[in-house]
Design a protein around this motif. Structure first.
Motif, PDB file in Angstrom:
ATOM      1  N   ASP A 109       0.815  -1.219   0.000  1.00 41.19           N
ATOM      2  CA  ASP A 109       0.000   0.000   0.000  1.00 41.19           C
ATOM      3  C   ASP A 109       0.852   1.275   0.000  1.00 41.19           C
ATOM      4  OD1 ASP A 109      -2.334  -1.457  -0.021  1.00 41.19           O
ATOM      5  OD2 ASP A 109      -2.584  -1.389   2.148  1.00 41.19           O
ATOM      6  N   PHE A 110       1.988   1.224   0.662  1.00 35.51           N
ATOM      7  CA  PHE A 110       2.847   2.411   0.751  1.00 35.51           C
ATOM      8  C   PHE A 110       3.693   2.638  -0.500  1.00 35.51           C
ATOM      9  CE2 PHE A 110       2.335   1.577   5.352  1.00 35.51           C
ATOM     10  CZ  PHE A 110       1.794   2.801   5.697  1.00 35.51           C
ATOM     11  N   TYR A 111       4.113   1.554  -1.165  1.00 36.81           N
ATOM     12  CA  TYR A 111       5.137   1.696  -2.194  1.00 36.81           C
ATOM     13  C   TYR A 111       4.737   1.248  -3.604  1.00 36.81           C
ATOM     14  CZ  TYR A 111       8.008   2.432   1.890  1.00 36.81           C
ATOM     15  OH  TYR A 111       8.517   2.922   3.065  1.00 36.81           O
ATOM     16  N   HIS A 112       3.549   0.710  -3.792  1.00 39.52           N
ATOM     17  CA  HIS A 112       3.225   0.205  -5.133  1.00 39.52           C
ATOM     18  C   HIS A 112       3.155   1.321  -6.167  1.00 39.52           C
ATOM     19  CE1 HIS A 112      -0.951   1.315  -4.194  1.00 39.52           C
ATOM     20  NE2 HIS A 112      -1.174   1.253  -5.491  1.00 39.52           N
ATOM     21  N   ARG A 113       2.702   2.490  -5.777  1.00 38.59           N
ATOM     22  CA  ARG A 113       2.637   3.605  -6.742  1.00 38.59           C
ATOM     23  C   ARG A 113       4.028   4.030  -7.193  1.00 38.59           C
ATOM     24  NH1 ARG A 113      -2.106   7.268  -4.054  1.00 38.59           N
ATOM     25  NH2 ARG A 113      -3.742   5.731  -4.372  1.00 38.59           N
ATOM     26  N   ASP A 114       4.963   4.081  -6.257  1.00 41.28           N
ATOM     27  CA  ASP A 114       6.335   4.436  -6.615  1.00 41.28           C
ATOM     28  C   ASP A 114       6.922   3.420  -7.598  1.00 41.28           C
ATOM     29  OD1 ASP A 114       6.468   6.725  -4.921  1.00 41.28           O
ATOM     30  OD2 ASP A 114       6.836   5.400  -3.217  1.00 41.28           O
ATOM     31  N   ALA A 115       6.728   2.150  -7.305  1.00 40.34           N
ATOM     32  CA  ALA A 115       7.248   1.105  -8.185  1.00 40.34           C
ATOM     33  C   ALA A 115       6.567   1.157  -9.548  1.00 40.34           C
ATOM     34  CB  ALA A 115       7.046  -0.273  -7.545  1.00 40.34           C
ATOM     35  N   TYR A 116       5.263   1.364  -9.552  1.00 41.50           N
ATOM     36  CA  TYR A 116       4.523   1.438 -10.805  1.00 41.50           C
ATOM     37  C   TYR A 116       4.990   2.624 -11.658  1.00 41.50           C
ATOM     38  CZ  TYR A 116       0.748   2.325 -14.085  1.00 41.50           C
ATOM     39  OH  TYR A 116       0.041   2.574 -15.226  1.00 41.50           O
ATOM     40  N   HIS A 117       5.110   3.782 -11.058  1.00 41.72           N
ATOM     41  CA  HIS A 117       5.537   4.970 -11.805  1.00 41.72           C
ATOM     42  C   HIS A 117       6.979   4.832 -12.300  1.00 41.72           C
ATOM     43  CE1 HIS A 117       1.936   7.316 -11.455  1.00 41.72           C
ATOM     44  NE2 HIS A 117       1.862   7.002 -10.175  1.00 41.72           N
ATOM     45  N   PHE A 118       7.804   4.194 -11.517  1.00 36.32           N
ATOM     46  CA  PHE A 118       9.178   3.914 -11.939  1.00 36.32           C
ATOM     47  C   PHE A 118       9.167   3.038 -13.189  1.00 36.32           C
ATOM     48  CE2 PHE A 118      13.108   1.476 -11.791  1.00 36.32           C
ATOM     49  CZ  PHE A 118      14.049   2.448 -11.545  1.00 36.32           C
ATOM     50  N   ALA A 119       8.390   1.966 -13.156  1.00 37.04           N
ATOM     51  CA  ALA A 119       8.300   1.057 -14.300  1.00 37.04           C
ATOM     52  C   ALA A 119       7.654   1.746 -15.497  1.00 37.04           C
ATOM     53  CB  ALA A 119       7.516  -0.195 -13.911  1.00 37.04           C
ATOM     54  N   LEU A 120       6.632   2.536 -15.248  1.00 39.69           N
ATOM     55  CA  LEU A 120       5.942   3.243 -16.327  1.00 39.69           C
ATOM     56  C   LEU A 120       6.878   4.229 -17.025  1.00 39.69           C
ATOM     57  CD1 LEU A 120       3.280   3.724 -17.845  1.00 39.69           C
ATOM     58  CD2 LEU A 120       2.700   5.408 -16.077  1.00 39.69           C
ATOM     59  N   TYR A 121       7.702   4.894 -16.261  1.00 37.00           N
ATOM     60  CA  TYR A 121       8.651   5.849 -16.823  1.00 37.00           C
ATOM     61  C   TYR A 121       9.567   5.170 -17.843  1.00 37.00           C
ATOM     62  CZ  TYR A 121      12.536   9.115 -17.169  1.00 37.00           C
ATOM     63  OH  TYR A 121      13.516   9.950 -17.637  1.00 37.00           O
ATOM     64  N   TYR A 122      10.025   3.964 -17.513  1.00 41.04           N
ATOM     65  CA  TYR A 122      10.973   3.270 -18.394  1.00 41.04           C
ATOM     66  C   TYR A 122      10.306   2.507 -19.525  1.00 41.04           C
ATOM     67  CZ  TYR A 122      14.820   4.619 -15.476  1.00 41.04           C
ATOM     68  OH  TYR A 122      15.757   5.374 -14.803  1.00 41.04           O
ATOM     69  N   THR A 123       9.091   2.038 -19.320  1.00 41.91           N
ATOM     70  CA  THR A 123       8.456   1.216 -20.351  1.00 41.91           C
ATOM     71  C   THR A 123       7.499   1.998 -21.244  1.00 41.91           C
ATOM     72  OG1 THR A 123       6.595   0.603 -18.940  1.00 41.91           O
ATOM     73  CG2 THR A 123       8.554  -0.834 -18.876  1.00 41.91           C
ATOM     74  N   LYS A 124       6.940   3.078 -20.712  1.00 46.22           N
ATOM     75  CA  LYS A 124       5.934   3.874 -21.427  1.00 46.22           C
ATOM     76  C   LYS A 124       4.686   3.055 -21.762  1.00 46.22           C
ATOM     77  CE  LYS A 124       8.838   7.386 -21.894  1.00 46.22           C
ATOM     78  NZ  LYS A 124       9.593   7.487 -20.683  1.00 46.22           N
ATOM     79  N   SER A 125       4.466   1.985 -21.021  1.00 49.13           N
ATOM     80  CA  SER A 125       3.323   1.100 -21.252  1.00 49.13           C
ATOM     81  C   SER A 125       2.666   0.781 -19.912  1.00 49.13           C
ATOM     82  CB  SER A 125       3.795  -0.199 -21.920  1.00 49.13           C
ATOM     83  OG  SER A 125       2.799  -1.190 -21.846  1.00 49.13           O
ATOM     84  N   ARG A 126       1.390   1.103 -19.794  1.00 45.21           N
ATOM     85  CA  ARG A 126       0.677   0.835 -18.534  1.00 45.21           C
ATOM     86  C   ARG A 126       0.622  -0.653 -18.225  1.00 45.21           C
ATOM     87  NH1 ARG A 126      -4.412   5.039 -18.472  1.00 45.21           N
ATOM     88  NH2 ARG A 126      -3.122   6.897 -18.248  1.00 45.21           N
ATOM     89  N   GLU A 127       0.334  -1.453 -19.240  1.00 49.00           N
ATOM     90  CA  GLU A 127       0.212  -2.899 -19.030  1.00 49.00           C
ATOM     91  C   GLU A 127       1.540  -3.500 -18.582  1.00 49.00           C
ATOM     92  OE1 GLU A 127      -0.757  -1.416 -21.963  1.00 49.00           O
ATOM     93  OE2 GLU A 127      -2.910  -1.372 -21.529  1.00 49.00           O
ATOM     94  N   GLU A 128       2.606  -3.111 -19.248  1.00 50.38           N
ATOM     95  CA  GLU A 128       3.918  -3.631 -18.880  1.00 50.38           C
ATOM     96  C   GLU A 128       4.336  -3.138 -17.493  1.00 50.38           C
ATOM     97  OE1 GLU A 128       8.349  -4.190 -20.819  1.00 50.38           O
ATOM     98  OE2 GLU A 128       6.800  -3.135 -21.959  1.00 50.38           O
ATOM     99  N   ALA A 129       4.039  -1.894 -17.172  1.00 51.85           N
ATOM    100  CA  ALA A 129       4.356  -1.356 -15.840  1.00 51.85           C
ATOM    101  C   ALA A 129       3.588  -2.098 -14.752  1.00 51.85           C
ATOM    102  CB  ALA A 129       4.049   0.134 -15.796  1.00 51.85           C
ATOM    103  N   GLU A 130       2.347  -2.468 -15.020  1.00 50.49           N
ATOM    104  CA  GLU A 130       1.573  -3.253 -14.051  1.00 50.49           C
ATOM    105  C   GLU A 130       2.196  -4.623 -13.835  1.00 50.49           C
ATOM    106  OE1 GLU A 130      -2.374  -3.237 -15.658  1.00 50.49           O
ATOM    107  OE2 GLU A 130      -2.698  -1.138 -15.145  1.00 50.49           O
ATOM    108  N   ASP A 131       2.613  -5.264 -14.929  1.00 46.56           N
ATOM    109  CA  ASP A 131       3.260  -6.576 -14.821  1.00 46.56           C
ATOM    110  C   ASP A 131       4.566  -6.487 -14.041  1.00 46.56           C
ATOM    111  OD1 ASP A 131       1.209  -7.719 -16.280  1.00 46.56           O
ATOM    112  OD2 ASP A 131       2.341  -7.765 -18.164  1.00 46.56           O
TER     113      ASP A 131
END
Length: 59
Positions: free
Chosen positions: A3-25
């Motif tokens: 709950d505290f850190y999933h948004r940070d991890a998601y936004h980090f992944a989204l920044y590098y992948t530019k894909s919502r689906e891939e960032a979620e995975d």
């Protein structure tokens, strides 16, 4: 912890992948690794840094 850190991890992944689906995975993979390695983690002050380092080192 999720709950505290999933948004940070998601936004980090989204920044590098530019894909919502891939960032979620990737976020799911990151927290799977966090759960597997949590019993070995010692430094409670740097949890976010540890989680993002898992994201960086993801293969």
């Amino acid at each position: 912890m999720y709950d505290f850190y999933h948004r940070d991890a998601y936004h980090f992944a989204l920044y590098y992948t530019k894909s919502r689906e891939e960032a979620e995975d990737i976020t799911q993979e990151i927290f799977f690794k966090v759960l597997k390695q949590f019993n070995r983690y010692k430094n409670e002050d740097k949890v976010k840094t540890w989680i993002l380092s898992i994201a960086c080192n993801r293969q």
